[in-house]
Design a protein around this motif. Structure first.
Motif, PDB file in Angstrom:
ATOM      1  N   SER A   1      83.690  92.824 -39.242  1.00 29.15           N
ATOM      2  CA  SER A   1      83.048  93.718 -40.216  1.00 29.15           C
ATOM      3  C   SER A   1      84.021  94.768 -40.740  1.00 29.15           C
ATOM      4  N   ASP A   2      84.885  95.279 -39.848  1.00 29.49           N
ATOM      5  CA  ASP A   2      85.824  96.330 -40.249  1.00 29.49           C
ATOM      6  C   ASP A   2      86.794  95.859 -41.318  1.00 29.49           C
ATOM      7  N   THR A   3      87.158  94.584 -41.257  1.00 27.49           N
ATOM      8  CA  THR A   3      88.173  94.073 -42.183  1.00 27.49           C
ATOM      9  C   THR A   3      87.640  94.012 -43.611  1.00 27.49           C
ATOM     10  N   GLY A   4      86.318  94.023 -43.766  1.00 28.23           N
ATOM     11  CA  GLY A   4      85.727  94.085 -45.103  1.00 28.23           C
ATOM     12  C   GLY A   4      85.959  92.848 -45.945  1.00 28.23           C
ATOM     13  N   GLY A   5      86.090  91.702 -45.318  1.00 25.49           N
ATOM     14  CA  GLY A   5      86.289  90.451 -46.047  1.00 25.49           C
ATOM     15  C   GLY A   5      84.975  89.899 -46.554  1.00 25.49           C
ATOM     16  N   ALA A   6      84.950  88.586 -46.760  1.00 24.08           N
ATOM     17  CA  ALA A   6      83.754  87.962 -47.324  1.00 24.08           C
ATOM     18  C   ALA A   6      82.608  87.965 -46.323  1.00 24.08           C
ATOM     19  N   SER A   7      82.920  87.894 -45.020  1.00 19.63           N
ATOM     20  CA  SER A   7      81.868  87.711 -44.026  1.00 19.63           C
ATOM     21  C   SER A   7      81.469  89.017 -43.367  1.00 19.63           C
ATOM     22  N   VAL A   8      80.171  89.116 -43.110  1.00 19.99           N
ATOM     23  CA  VAL A   8      79.679  90.240 -42.327  1.00 19.99           C
ATOM     24  C   VAL A   8      79.125  89.685 -41.023  1.00 19.99           C
ATOM     25  N   SER A   9      79.398  90.385 -39.946  1.00 21.74           N
ATOM     26  CA  SER A   9      78.936  89.949 -38.635  1.00 21.74           C
ATOM     27  C   SER A   9      77.414  89.856 -38.602  1.00 21.74           C
ATOM     28  N   SER A  10      76.914  88.907 -37.804  1.00 18.51           N
ATOM     29  CA  SER A  10      75.468  88.820 -37.682  1.00 18.51           C
ATOM     30  C   SER A  10      74.990  89.511 -36.409  1.00 18.51           C
ATOM     31  N   ARG A  11      75.912  90.120 -35.661  1.00 11.34           N
ATOM     32  CA  ARG A  11      75.547  90.802 -34.425  1.00 11.34           C
ATOM     33  C   ARG A  11      75.021  92.195 -34.753  1.00 11.34           C
ATOM     34  N   ALA A  12      73.833  92.486 -34.257  1.00 11.35           N
ATOM     35  CA  ALA A  12      73.220  93.781 -34.536  1.00 11.35           C
ATOM     36  C   ALA A  12      74.151  94.891 -34.070  1.00 11.35           C
ATOM     37  N   GLY A  13      74.254  95.939 -34.872  1.00  9.57           N
ATOM     38  CA  GLY A  13      75.030  97.107 -34.482  1.00  9.57           C
ATOM     39  C   GLY A  13      76.515  97.012 -34.781  1.00  9.57           C
ATOM     40  N   THR A  14      76.963  95.927 -35.408  1.00  9.09           N
ATOM     41  CA  THR A  14      78.395  95.825 -35.709  1.00  9.09           C
ATOM     42  C   THR A  14      78.641  95.707 -37.212  1.00  9.09           C
ATOM     43  N   GLN A  15      77.610  95.968 -38.013  1.00 11.07           N
ATOM     44  CA  GLN A  15      77.742  95.664 -39.441  1.00 11.07           C
ATOM     45  C   GLN A  15      78.051  96.878 -40.318  1.00 11.07           C
ATOM     46  N   ASP A  16      77.820  98.079 -39.815  1.00  8.95           N
ATOM     47  CA  ASP A  16      77.880  99.256 -40.682  1.00  8.95           C
ATOM     48  C   ASP A  16      79.194  99.411 -41.429  1.00  8.95           C
ATOM     49  N   SER A  17      80.312  99.091 -40.754  1.00 13.32           N
ATOM     50  CA  SER A  17      81.583  99.290 -41.438  1.00 13.32           C
ATOM     51  C   SER A  17      81.708  98.362 -42.641  1.00 13.32           C
ATOM     52  N   TRP A  18      81.049  97.186 -42.555  1.00 13.57           N
ATOM     53  CA  TRP A  18      81.088  96.278 -43.713  1.00 13.57           C
ATOM     54  C   TRP A  18      80.282  96.878 -44.869  1.00 13.57           C
ATOM     55  N   PHE A  19      79.089  97.374 -44.549  1.00 10.62           N
ATOM     56  CA  PHE A  19      78.271  97.996 -45.598  1.00 10.62           C
ATOM     57  C   PHE A  19      79.040  99.145 -46.245  1.00 10.62           C
ATOM     58  N   ASN A  20      79.727  99.936 -45.410  1.00 13.31           N
ATOM     59  CA  ASN A  20      80.438 101.103 -45.923  1.00 13.31           C
ATOM     60  C   ASN A  20      81.626 100.729 -46.797  1.00 13.31           C
ATOM     61  N   ALA A  21      82.104  99.504 -46.638  1.00 15.45           N
ATOM     62  CA  ALA A  21      83.235  99.070 -47.463  1.00 15.45           C
ATOM     63  C   ALA A  21      82.805  98.858 -48.921  1.00 15.45           C
ATOM     64  N   PHE A  22      81.498  98.816 -49.149  1.00 15.06           N
ATOM     65  CA  PHE A  22      80.988  98.600 -50.514  1.00 15.06           C
ATOM     66  C   PHE A  22      80.005  99.719 -50.879  1.00 15.06           C
ATOM     67  N   PRO A  23      80.535 100.933 -51.048  1.00 14.84           N
ATOM     68  CA  PRO A  23      79.638 102.081 -51.245  1.00 14.84           C
ATOM     69  C   PRO A  23      78.787 101.978 -52.519  1.00 14.84           C
ATOM     70  N   ASN A  24      79.246 101.178 -53.503  1.00 16.40           N
ATOM     71  CA  ASN A  24      78.490 101.090 -54.760  1.00 16.40           C
ATOM     72  C   ASN A  24      77.251 100.219 -54.649  1.00 16.40           C
ATOM     73  N   TYR A  25      77.208  99.381 -53.645  1.00 16.83           N
ATOM     74  CA  TYR A  25      76.108  98.415 -53.563  1.00 16.83           C
ATOM     75  C   TYR A  25      75.153  98.776 -52.431  1.00 16.83           C
ATOM     76  N   HIS A  26      73.865  98.618 -52.683  1.00 17.91           N
ATOM     77  CA  HIS A  26      72.856  98.954 -51.673  1.00 17.91           C
ATOM     78  C   HIS A  26      72.655  97.779 -50.713  1.00 17.91           C
TER      79      HIS A  26
END
Lengths: 309, 414
Positions: free
Chosen positions: B329-354
């Motif tokens: 998730s931290d790397t901000g690539g195409a994939s987001v982890s499906s493990r609960a609690g490890t996704q926030d950094s991926w969401f944060n990599a795309f601040p413009n999108y909800h």
């Protein structure tokens, strides 16, 4: 040096019968790499395919013998009939390129033409280009919304169709690319044929008062028939096996796929998408039979129209 | 009862035999295991995860092999048939049963998968056993073009939207004179017609995988949702347009207001400097019967023929661990982890999108991707016949019934 040669000659003389056998071995030795390659990469797969076509295979190997079931199913398969029709239509369309190649070769053969090498390179370029690149480039050109072809048509007020996604146009659009990419190869063959025609025929014809057109139809074309025959056989065999252009230019979810699915494409779908290996092998066997039959037919018909000097 | 005891004992013996057999071979020096994936865009994150694993297991080297999607399955299948599959490799739920039944995959024992969405984990169960460790999640969402909405004075999509809201907005956003459409309607199963079929009360395939659901009234309604938008309401471009050009590219031309697309497109859209900040996401609109969204995530599977089963299983498990999933998730690539609690950094990599809002609203309604043993076989039939309906050359209900008939025939032979 001299000594060894003498000794070799003496040895050969002393053992009559040895020399020919040695030659045989040499002969076989020299063709061995080619023969081995053919056997391993062509003959053995043919035998295997033939065997597979009578089986139903598991996805991860393991075959069960089903006799002629695959073939029986094949002849009632609407998709196979469609693919057969599409393939034959495509092949006929691509054969239109043969006279075109003759004209181009004749034009490239005009004595004293400037930039001859440039033109020859230009026409041969598609042949050395990867089919993948050719297919993708043409797909962009044909694009209904952003393609160059429709842009140019739009400039003169025509609203162009979605060339490769529209069932009405797709197979013709692909055939144009097929012709385009085989033109250079065929033209080079014809060029060689043209240059093999002795000049004195033309000189004699000119003295008798024959014009250039008459010379072309009465001398060039008849003497070019052996090349024409060869080109037609090769072109037809290639056209019957067309796969890459369809695969690259037609989307798997395109409404045009039914109208442009060729036999080899169907083979790919059955063998690698649906995992029906045995059925796919049967399709390949039918295609092999079709190519053999059409080629044999052409060889038969050649006696009627091919003139050897 | 006695029989069951005997079976358990036999199983224990065989398992113990397995364990001791492998122990002796692995203790001797450094070993190498191969890991096959198909996504080049995930090379960076994957390499980071491999480095982290190797730090913990200095005697194991992981060799990464990337094969493009188009060749991945052909190559894997050929390798598997020859008993030479990679030790660990990417698997999707579409193919997992085929490979599990074919004896290519080793079942994963004692794995804790409670942190992963049920809909994804269930996709990797076959015969009661788990055959892949879940990795990421792909969520279909509704992408929309804010600029077109603003110009037409239409309110942005919300989590409460229904089909009717979508249709009404699409009509307002369509302008034939400008070749502008309210919606893109490519023929897409996971995020397109499968969810709408289920949302209207139909289904794709019965729970036991034995019967097609394409001829259900709800399923037909869900398919007509799409074909009507194209051929009746004409608020979506013709099928030819979306097969001619990749819908993702079409959406970025700013002439299409809405697009059912994957959450994973965030990377591609963000990279588009011209239009990337003019789009946003919302959850898929609700259907007439229920909310539903198909969650698809790939998993890491272990080869049954691996020479190093212990290390391969360790690696596959590590790939799903909190540490590895955080790196993903931290790397901000195409994939987001499906493990609960490890996704926030991926969401944060795309601040413009909800994206977080869309995930939070969608995950509870997750449905597994519909599969049977040889999914590709009937999906091929489905795609061929639906292509006719999408192009308006055949009534949708008619095509759906034909799919059901052919699909039932295929399923009966499985």
């Amino acid at each position: 040096m001299l000594l060894t040669e003498e000794r070799a000659a003496a040895k050969a003389a002393a053992q009559p019968g040895r020399r020919p056998r040695c030659d045989w071995l040499w002969g076989y030795g020299l063709i061995a790499p080619m023969a081995l390659g053919l056997a391993v990469f062509y003959l053995w797969p043919i035998v295997q395919t033939l065997y597979l076509s009578f089986t139903e295979s598991g996805v991860f190997g393991g075959q069960t013998w089903v006799g002629v079931d695959n073939f029986a199913a094949l002849f009632g398969d609407e998709e196979m009939l469609g693919a057969l029709r599409n393939t034959l239509l495509y092949s006929l369309l691509v054969l239109i390129g043969v006279p075109l190649a003759i004209v181009i070769a004749a034009l490239l053969n005009v004595p004293g033409l400037r930039g001859l090498g440039f033109y020859r390179t230009l026409y041969f370029l598609p042949v050395v280009t990867m089919p993948a690149a050719v297919g993708l480039t043409w797909r962009y050109l044909y694009n209904g919304d952003f393609g160059l072809i429709n842009y140019l048509l739009g400039e003169i007020g025509i609203d162009g169709p979605y060339w490769v996604s529209d069932p009405e146009f797709a197979i013709y659009a692909i055939a144009v690319v097929g012709i385009w990419s085989s033109l250079g190869y065929n033209a080079v063959l014809f060029l060689a044929g043209l240059q093999g025609i002795p000049k004195h025929y033309y000189e004699a014809a000119a003295i008798d008062g024959a014009g250039r057109m008459r010379q072309f139809f009465r001398i060039t074309l008849p003497l070019l028939t052996p090349t024409t025959f060869f080109v037609m056989v090769i072109t037809l065999i290639n056209a019957l096996q067309v796969f890459d252009l369809v695969y690259l230019m037609i989307d798997t979810k395109s409404p045009a796929l039914a109208g442009s699915r060729t036999i080899v494409y169907l083979f790919y779908e059955q063998g690698f998408v649906q995992n029906s290996r045995g059925y796919a092998a049967a399709i390949a066997v039918v295609l092999l039979a079709l190519i053999l039959a059409l080629t044999a037919l052409q060889f038969r018909l050649q006696r009627r129209w091919v003139h050897y000097e | 009862m006695r029989l069951r005891m005997a079976l358990v004992a036999a199983l224990a013996v065989t398992l113990a035999g397995c364990g001791s057999g492998t122990d002796t071979t692995t203790k001797s020096g450094k070993i190498t295991i191969s890991y096959a994936i198909w996504e080049k865009n995930d090379q960076v994150s994957t390499q980071k995860i491999i480095d982290a694993f190797q730090k913990q297991h200095p005697d194991v080297t992981v060799k990464l092999e990337i094969t493009p999607w188009d060749q991945y399955w052909t190559k894997l299948q050929t390798a598997a048939a020859g008993g030479a599959a990679p030790d660990v490799f990417w698997m999707n739920s579409l193919n997992v049963r085929l490979y599990a039944k074919g004896g290519v995959l080793a079942p994963i024992q004692n794995a804790d998968v409670s942190a992963f969405p049920q809909a994804i984990v269930d996709g990797y169960r076959y015969d009661g056993k788990l055959y892949g460790m879940p990795r990421d999640v792909g969520l279909p969402v509704l992408w929309y073009d804010k600029e077109l909405f603003d110009k037409a004075g239409v309110k942005y999509p919300t989590a409460d939207w229904t089909w009717d809201d979508l249709r009404a907005a699409a009509k307002k956003l369509t302008d034939p004179a400008k070749k502008q459409y309210g919606l893109l309607a490519p023929m897409w199963d996971q995020g397109g017609f499968y969810p709408t079929m289920i949302q209207a009360g139909g289904h794709v395939i019965s729970a036991d995988g034995k019967k097609s659901g394409f001829d259900e009234p709800g399923s037909i309604q869900g398919l007509e949702f799409w074909t009507d938008m194209i051929n009746k309401d004409k608020v979506a471009p013709p099928a030819q347009a979306t097969t001619d050009t990749d819908p993702v590219q079409l959406f970025m031309t700013g002439k299409y207001a809405m697009y059912y697309g994957g959450s994973w497109l965030a990377t591609a859209f963000k990279a588009n400097t011209e239009r990337g900040d003019k789009v946003d996401v919302a959850p898929l609109p609700k259907g007439p019967t229920q909310e539903a969204v198909i969650l698809l995530g790939l998993a890491n599977a272990v080869s049954a023929k691996s020479e190093h089963p212990v290390e391969s299983a360790q690696f596959a498990t590590f790939l799903s661990s909190e540490e590895a999933e955080k790196i993903l998730s931290d790397t901000g690539g195409a994939s987001v982890s499906s493990r609960a609690g490890t996704q926030d950094s991926w969401f944060n990599a795309f601040p413009n999108y909800h994206l977080k809002e869309a995930f939070d609203a969608s995950i509870p309604h997750g449905v597994p991707y519909p599969v049977s043993l040889n999914t590709a076989k009937w999906q091929d039939v489905q795609n061929k016949l639906l292509a006719e309906a999408w192009a308006g050359r055949r009534p949708t209900a008619d095509a759906a019934r034909e799919i059901a008939a052919q699909m039932n025939e295929i399923l009966a032979k499985e």
